[in-house]
Design an enzyme around this catalytic site. Structure first.
Site, PDB file in Angstrom:
ATOM      1  N   ASN A 140       0.829  -1.190   0.000  1.00 51.91           N
ATOM      2  CA  ASN A 140       0.000   0.000   0.000  1.00 51.91           C
ATOM      3  C   ASN A 140       0.875   1.257   0.000  1.00 51.91           C
ATOM      4  OD1 ASN A 140      -2.359   1.661   0.306  1.00 51.91           O
ATOM      5  ND2 ASN A 140      -3.355  -0.035   1.365  1.00 51.91           N
TER       6      ASN A 140
ATOM      7  N   HIS B 136      23.925   0.654  11.055  1.00 52.83           N
ATOM      8  CA  HIS B 136      25.172   1.385  11.245  1.00 52.83           C
ATOM      9  C   HIS B 136      25.890   0.855  12.481  1.00 52.83           C
ATOM     10  CE1 HIS B 136      23.842   4.337   8.270  1.00 52.83           C
ATOM     11  NE2 HIS B 136      22.649   4.192   8.828  1.00 52.83           N
TER      12      HIS B 136
ATOM     13  N   GLY C 167      -0.240  -1.273   9.084  1.00 50.33           N
ATOM     14  CA  GLY C 167       0.196   0.102   8.836  1.00 50.33           C
ATOM     15  C   GLY C 167       1.167   0.635   9.875  1.00 50.33           C
TER      16      GLY C 167
ATOM     17  N   LYS D  97      13.127  -8.639  16.338  1.00 48.38           N
ATOM     18  CA  LYS D  97      13.642 -10.005  16.378  1.00 48.38           C
ATOM     19  C   LYS D  97      12.761 -10.887  15.510  1.00 48.38           C
ATOM     20  CE  LYS D  97      11.064 -11.529  20.450  1.00 48.38           C
ATOM     21  NZ  LYS D  97      11.156 -12.135  21.769  1.00 48.38           N
TER      22      LYS D  97
END
Length: 188
Positions: A84, A114, A141, A165
């Protein structure tokens, strides 16, 4: 000698400012820009843009605008895929999504990460961890799927969940961080 792209795909530290990676991201930006400008009436053209951008797809797929990704070529979706509005997939590592998967608005799927060490991070290096989503999954959503996550088959991710996880088959997960809310009984 190993390239920065090879390092990136292997989950090693790499330099994203590398010329080859910069060009690949630029080409993906052009493709998603073209896709996002096409009319909803141009269903076949829209599907062809995505099929040429992604690493692999099933025959049936539909993605609403806007859609954005880093490279595109590291994204693999199965048959009957739907995403969507405002889906973002950061695909510095492989993203594999199975058959019959539905992604609600504003979902982020992020393989990019990072270093925790601030000196390494400031120097601009990064790395990625692959994400795998099984068959028959529904991502609600505003959910976020973080680097290195694997979701089994038939998993439902509640709206707004932050998935940090991996989870096995047949569960509803939600929250921040996501946890199992309930198991899904399979109908016979």
């Amino acid at each position: 000698m190993i390239t920065e792209k090879q390092k990136m795909l292997a989950g090693q530290y790499y330099d994203p400012s590398d010329a080859e990676l910069t060009e690949l991201r630029y080409q993906a930006r052009l493709a998603t820009e073209k896709f996002n400008r096409t009319s909803a009436h141009q269903r076949e053209e829209r599907a062809e843009i995505i099929k040429s951008l992604f690493g692999s797809t099933g025959n049936s797929l539909h993605i609403e605008s806007t859609f954005n990704c880093d490279y595109g070529g590291n994204i693999h979706v199965g048959e009957n895929f739907y995403a969507n509005f405002n889906c973002v997939i950061l695909d510095v590592a492989e993203v594999r999504i199975g058959d019959n998967c539905f992604i609600a608005p504003q979902v982020g799927i992020y393989t990019a990460t990072h270093p925790l060490d601030p000196i390494q991070r400031v120097n601009g290096i990064e790395y990625g961890k692959a994400i795998t989503i099984g068959d028959n999954c529904w991502i609600g959503g505003h959910a976020t799927i973080n680097p290195g996550v694997t979701l089994g088959n038939n998993v439902v991710v509640a709206s707004g969940a932050v998935v940090t996880k991996s989870f096995a088959d047949n569960v509803v997960i939600g929250g921040n961080p996501a946890k199992v809310i309930k198991k899904i009984p399979l109908s016979m």
